[in-house]
Design a protein around this motif. Structure first.
Motif, PDB file in Angstrom:
ATOM      1  N   LEU A   1      -3.255  75.992 -72.462  1.00  0.00           N
ATOM      2  CA  LEU A   1      -3.974  74.891 -71.813  1.00  0.00           C
ATOM      3  C   LEU A   1      -2.992  73.880 -71.233  1.00  0.00           C
ATOM      4  O   LEU A   1      -1.877  73.728 -71.742  1.00  0.00           O
ATOM      5  CB  LEU A   1      -4.850  74.156 -72.837  1.00  0.00           C
ATOM      6  CG  LEU A   1      -5.986  74.947 -73.496  1.00  0.00           C
ATOM      7  CD1 LEU A   1      -6.448  74.239 -74.758  1.00  0.00           C
ATOM      8  CD2 LEU A   1      -7.153  75.101 -72.537  1.00  0.00           C
ATOM      9  N   HIS A   2      -3.447  73.168 -70.226  1.00  0.00           N
ATOM     10  CA  HIS A   2      -2.679  72.052 -69.682  1.00  0.00           C
ATOM     11  C   HIS A   2      -2.745  70.914 -70.708  1.00  0.00           C
ATOM     12  O   HIS A   2      -3.816  70.586 -71.193  1.00  0.00           O
ATOM     13  CB  HIS A   2      -3.318  71.647 -68.359  1.00  0.00           C
ATOM     14  CG  HIS A   2      -2.686  70.453 -67.743  1.00  0.00           C
ATOM     15  ND1 HIS A   2      -3.415  69.417 -67.227  1.00  0.00           N
ATOM     16  CD2 HIS A   2      -1.393  70.103 -67.586  1.00  0.00           C
ATOM     17  CE1 HIS A   2      -2.599  68.483 -66.767  1.00  0.00           C
ATOM     18  NE2 HIS A   2      -1.365  68.889 -66.970  1.00  0.00           N
ATOM     19  N   ASP A   3      -1.601  70.308 -71.045  1.00  0.00           N
ATOM     20  CA  ASP A   3      -1.582  69.397 -72.202  1.00  0.00           C
ATOM     21  C   ASP A   3      -2.537  68.209 -72.106  1.00  0.00           C
ATOM     22  O   ASP A   3      -3.127  67.803 -73.105  1.00  0.00           O
ATOM     23  CB  ASP A   3      -0.154  68.953 -72.550  1.00  0.00           C
ATOM     24  CG  ASP A   3       0.581  68.303 -71.382  1.00  0.00           C
ATOM     25  OD1 ASP A   3      -0.058  68.019 -70.357  1.00  0.00           O
ATOM     26  OD2 ASP A   3       1.811  68.102 -71.490  1.00  0.00           O
ATOM     27  N   SER A   4      -2.727  67.647 -70.892  1.00  0.00           N
ATOM     28  CA  SER A   4      -3.632  66.488 -70.786  1.00  0.00           C
ATOM     29  C   SER A   4      -5.077  66.872 -71.086  1.00  0.00           C
ATOM     30  O   SER A   4      -5.819  66.110 -71.704  1.00  0.00           O
ATOM     31  CB  SER A   4      -3.571  65.868 -69.391  1.00  0.00           C
ATOM     32  OG  SER A   4      -2.267  65.445 -69.129  1.00  0.00           O
ATOM     33  N   SER A   5      -5.480  68.055 -70.644  1.00  0.00           N
ATOM     34  CA  SER A   5      -6.840  68.516 -70.929  1.00  0.00           C
ATOM     35  C   SER A   5      -6.981  68.894 -72.392  1.00  0.00           C
ATOM     36  O   SER A   5      -8.042  68.738 -72.991  1.00  0.00           O
ATOM     37  CB  SER A   5      -7.185  69.728 -70.063  1.00  0.00           C
ATOM     38  OG  SER A   5      -7.128  69.365 -68.703  1.00  0.00           O
ATOM     39  N   SER A   6      -5.903  69.390 -72.957  1.00  0.00           N
ATOM     40  CA  SER A   6      -5.913  69.785 -74.358  1.00  0.00           C
ATOM     41  C   SER A   6      -6.042  68.572 -75.279  1.00  0.00           C
ATOM     42  O   SER A   6      -6.751  68.601 -76.287  1.00  0.00           O
ATOM     43  CB  SER A   6      -4.612  70.538 -74.662  1.00  0.00           C
ATOM     44  OG  SER A   6      -4.700  71.180 -75.889  1.00  0.00           O
ATOM     45  N   ALA A   7      -5.380  67.482 -74.895  1.00  0.00           N
ATOM     46  CA  ALA A   7      -5.345  66.283 -75.747  1.00  0.00           C
ATOM     47  C   ALA A   7      -6.719  65.634 -75.913  1.00  0.00           C
ATOM     48  O   ALA A   7      -6.969  64.904 -76.864  1.00  0.00           O
ATOM     49  CB  ALA A   7      -4.371  65.261 -75.160  1.00  0.00           C
ATOM     50  N   ILE A   8      -7.629  65.927 -74.990  1.00  0.00           N
ATOM     51  CA  ILE A   8      -8.941  65.277 -75.067  1.00  0.00           C
ATOM     52  C   ILE A   8      -9.919  66.054 -75.956  1.00  0.00           C
ATOM     53  O   ILE A   8     -10.930  65.519 -76.406  1.00  0.00           O
ATOM     54  CB  ILE A   8      -9.508  65.055 -73.636  1.00  0.00           C
ATOM     55  CG1 ILE A   8     -10.481  63.878 -73.634  1.00  0.00           C
ATOM     56  CG2 ILE A   8     -10.123  66.295 -73.059  1.00  0.00           C
ATOM     57  CD1 ILE A   8     -10.770  63.350 -72.253  1.00  0.00           C
TER      58      ILE A   8
ATOM     59  N   ALA B   1      -5.436  55.423 -81.943  1.00  0.00           N
ATOM     60  CA  ALA B   1      -5.881  56.657 -82.573  1.00  0.00           C
ATOM     61  C   ALA B   1      -4.654  57.414 -83.008  1.00  0.00           C
ATOM     62  O   ALA B   1      -3.811  57.747 -82.182  1.00  0.00           O
ATOM     63  CB  ALA B   1      -6.668  57.482 -81.572  1.00  0.00           C
ATOM     64  N   SER B   2      -4.528  57.617 -84.298  1.00  0.00           N
ATOM     65  CA  SER B   2      -3.375  58.434 -84.623  1.00  0.00           C
ATOM     66  C   SER B   2      -3.885  59.751 -85.117  1.00  0.00           C
ATOM     67  O   SER B   2      -4.764  59.844 -85.958  1.00  0.00           O
ATOM     68  CB  SER B   2      -2.427  57.765 -85.611  1.00  0.00           C
ATOM     69  OG  SER B   2      -3.117  57.521 -86.792  1.00  0.00           O
ATOM     70  N   MET B   3      -3.349  60.724 -84.471  1.00  0.00           N
ATOM     71  CA  MET B   3      -3.737  62.058 -84.814  1.00  0.00           C
ATOM     72  C   MET B   3      -2.469  62.824 -84.660  1.00  0.00           C
ATOM     73  O   MET B   3      -1.724  62.610 -83.717  1.00  0.00           O
ATOM     74  CB  MET B   3      -4.742  62.501 -83.774  1.00  0.00           C
ATOM     75  CG  MET B   3      -5.149  63.907 -83.936  1.00  0.00           C
ATOM     76  SD  MET B   3      -6.105  64.412 -82.544  1.00  0.00           S
ATOM     77  CE  MET B   3      -6.348  63.004 -81.586  1.00  0.00           C
ATOM     78  N   ALA B   4      -2.207  63.681 -85.626  1.00  0.00           N
ATOM     79  CA  ALA B   4      -0.980  64.431 -85.492  1.00  0.00           C
ATOM     80  C   ALA B   4      -1.096  65.273 -84.236  1.00  0.00           C
ATOM     81  O   ALA B   4      -1.882  66.204 -84.187  1.00  0.00           O
ATOM     82  CB  ALA B   4      -0.811  65.286 -86.724  1.00  0.00           C
ATOM     83  N   GLN B   5      -0.350  64.892 -83.194  1.00  0.00           N
ATOM     84  CA  GLN B   5      -0.157  65.775 -82.043  1.00  0.00           C
ATOM     85  C   GLN B   5      -1.446  66.219 -81.351  1.00  0.00           C
ATOM     86  O   GLN B   5      -1.888  67.349 -81.509  1.00  0.00           O
ATOM     87  CB  GLN B   5       0.616  67.021 -82.513  1.00  0.00           C
ATOM     88  CG  GLN B   5       1.865  66.708 -83.291  1.00  0.00           C
ATOM     89  CD  GLN B   5       2.915  65.985 -82.460  1.00  0.00           C
ATOM     90  OE1 GLN B   5       2.880  66.025 -81.241  1.00  0.00           O
ATOM     91  NE2 GLN B   5       3.823  65.297 -83.104  1.00  0.00           N
ATOM     92  N   ALA B   6      -2.014  65.313 -80.567  1.00  0.00           N
ATOM     93  CA  ALA B   6      -3.323  65.577 -79.938  1.00  0.00           C
ATOM     94  C   ALA B   6      -3.367  66.847 -79.097  1.00  0.00           C
ATOM     95  O   ALA B   6      -4.301  67.640 -79.206  1.00  0.00           O
ATOM     96  CB  ALA B   6      -3.730  64.393 -79.084  1.00  0.00           C
ATOM     97  N   SER B   7      -2.343  67.065 -78.245  1.00  0.00           N
ATOM     98  CA  SER B   7      -2.477  68.220 -77.350  1.00  0.00           C
ATOM     99  C   SER B   7      -2.314  69.536 -78.114  1.00  0.00           C
ATOM    100  O   SER B   7      -2.983  70.519 -77.816  1.00  0.00           O
ATOM    101  CB  SER B   7      -1.522  68.139 -76.153  1.00  0.00           C
ATOM    102  OG  SER B   7      -0.229  67.848 -76.562  1.00  0.00           O
TER     103      SER B   7
END
Length: 453
Positions: free
Chosen positions: A225-232, A418-424
């Motif tokens: 996946l493209h990382d920006s789309s993955s992060a959401i 928002a802290s989330m381990a590694q969104a993308s």
């Protein structure tokens, strides 16, 4: 324990994570590579180094006795094509999307296809030269026709990494749909220029982000996946009421999955674009080069005050400094009118550092200026949509000055770090959830910290 391995490839940091079935990171590794150069001497990703590192990591993971590898997926930066021949060999360097695009070629292209305005609106792609990855293919075809004829497949980087492990070539909508000049958003299919230029045959079939390619050893491999789309993805899974995600790194990208109004040319000129979710729904987005600007200015501050580069990490939000600076600049809270393009130029670039008594005060001014730019940028996607929350993830979410100033700028919206381990990386794991993980998805994947204004 069963795990999924996710390769999260940024322009600077390359990381690999193992997530367990509850999406906790149980193992990780990261590396930074020196760039190499292409035939014009322009810096670019060393694709061979990256390839070897991925195979080394996989060998290492398979030797870890306490984990059972069930699936693999990829999330990587976008706008970069790998061209492979019939044998699957790379034909060119991985060209850098920051490389200058030949002006004549660009003008000739847009002239052929109804002009910048019509074309940009159809493809939801601002005119960005090499950052429109489709333009990289066009350039290869025009400048190196012999090489172009040898191309069997044009693969975006995430799909190329997937291809390395599966030998199967696919495209994916999150990569194709992000300011590439390839996709007609009105018709939801490829733009006809690809057929006209005889490029379409070299673009492999689309594969859905949630589907996997099964290997003979039972391993499920995602198409990437493209990382920006993955992060959401973690956010759309966890929150249903309208929100904007401000994903911060080198670029600060404001993503609004609840704004489906078609982009106008005005918005495109202000660096708005559409990303595609892996579910094929468009996300309206606005970009700002804020992380990059922060780095440049932090270097300038460090030199001027003769302190280490990362001194800003120890500077915390100070209300008094902020109100003094505001009084000094007669800075009414946003928006202000500027005689320059606030989205392209940070006001701090023009500030005289000798007017600041201390590093802390100067750094607060930098953050005031950056947040002012950010509000301009984010407002482009909030416009006319009922946003209730803003989630900030990435680098700036840990910056108390940035977060407090942003909360002040949006008194009617709840602002969260928002802290989330590694969104993308997490998004890429969640996308293929049903193909490897028998457990339901937890609803506590994201830690939120509320900032009162």
């Amino acid at each position: 324990m069963n795990v999924v391995a996710i390769f999260d490839i940024g322009k600077t940091n390359k990381k690999v994570f193992l997530f367990d079935e509850n999406y906790r990171i149980v193992w990780e590794k990261s590396v930074n590579f020196d760039e190499t150069v292409d035939e014009d001497g322009f810096p670019c990703e060393d694709i061979e180094l990256l390839k070897n590192w991925i195979f080394e990591c996989l060998a290492e993971v398979k030797n870890l006795t306490n984990y059972v590898l069930k699936a693999i997926n990829f999330s990587t930066y976008g706008a970069s094509f790998v061209y492979i021949d019939k044998e699957g060999k790379n034909l060119t360097p991985l060209y850098n999307y920051l490389k200058d695009y030949p002006e004549e070629l660009k003008q000739e292209f847009y002239k052929k296809y109804k002009g910048e305005e019509v074309f940009a609106v159809k493809t939801a792609s601002p005119v960005l030269g090499s950052l429109n990855s489709g333009m990289q293919i066009y350039r290869l075809k025009e400048e190196k026709p012999v090489l172009f004829n040898q191309v069997e497949h044009c693969l975006h980087l995430p799909q190329y990494l997937s291809f390395l492990l599966t030998g199967e070539a696919y495209s994916d909508i999150t990569s194709i749909g992000c300011h590439t000049n390839l996709w007609n958003f009105k018709k939801m299919k490829y733009h006809k220029w690809l057929k006209k230029e005889e490029i379409i045959a070299k673009i492999p079939p689309l594969h859905f982000g949630k589907d996997i390619i099964k290997k003979e050893d039972g391993l499920a491999i995602g198409v990437g996946l493209h990382d920006s789309s993955s992060a959401i993805i973690p956010y759309t899974i966890n929150f249903t009421e309208p929100f904007v995600l401000l994903s911060t790194g080198t670029w600060s990208i404001s993503l609004n999955p609840f704004n489906n109004k078609p982009l106008t040319f005005e918005e495109l000129k202000q660096d708005c674009l559409c990303y595609m979710q892996y579910t094929e729904k468009p996300v309206k987005a606005a970009r700002l080069f804020a992380g990059n600007e922060h780095e440049i200015q932090a270097k300038r501050l460090a030199e001027h005050f003769n302190v280490p580069f990362d001194t800003f990490k120890d500077v915390y939000f100070d209300k008094k400094i902020v109100s003094n600076l505001r009084a000094l600049n007669f800075q009414i809270v946003y928006p202000k009118k500027y005689d320059f393009d606030i989205l392209k130029e940070c006001p701090f670039q023009k500030r005289d550092l000798s007017t600041f008594k201390s590093y802390d005060i100067a750094y607060h001014q930098l953050m005031l200026d950056l947040v002012e730019q950010q509000v301009f940028s984010t407002n482009l996607v909030i416009h006319n949509s009922p946003v209730k929350k803003i989630f900030v993830d990435g680098g700036f979410s840990k910056n108390s000055i940035f977060m407090n100033l942003l909360a002040e700028a949006y008194p009617d919206v709840e602002v969260y770090a928002a802290s989330m381990a590694q969104a993308s990386a997490l998004g890429a794991a969640l996308a293929i959830h049903e193909n490897w993980n028998p457990k339901p998805i937890q609803n506590d994947l994201i830690d939120l910290k509320f900032y009162k204004h």
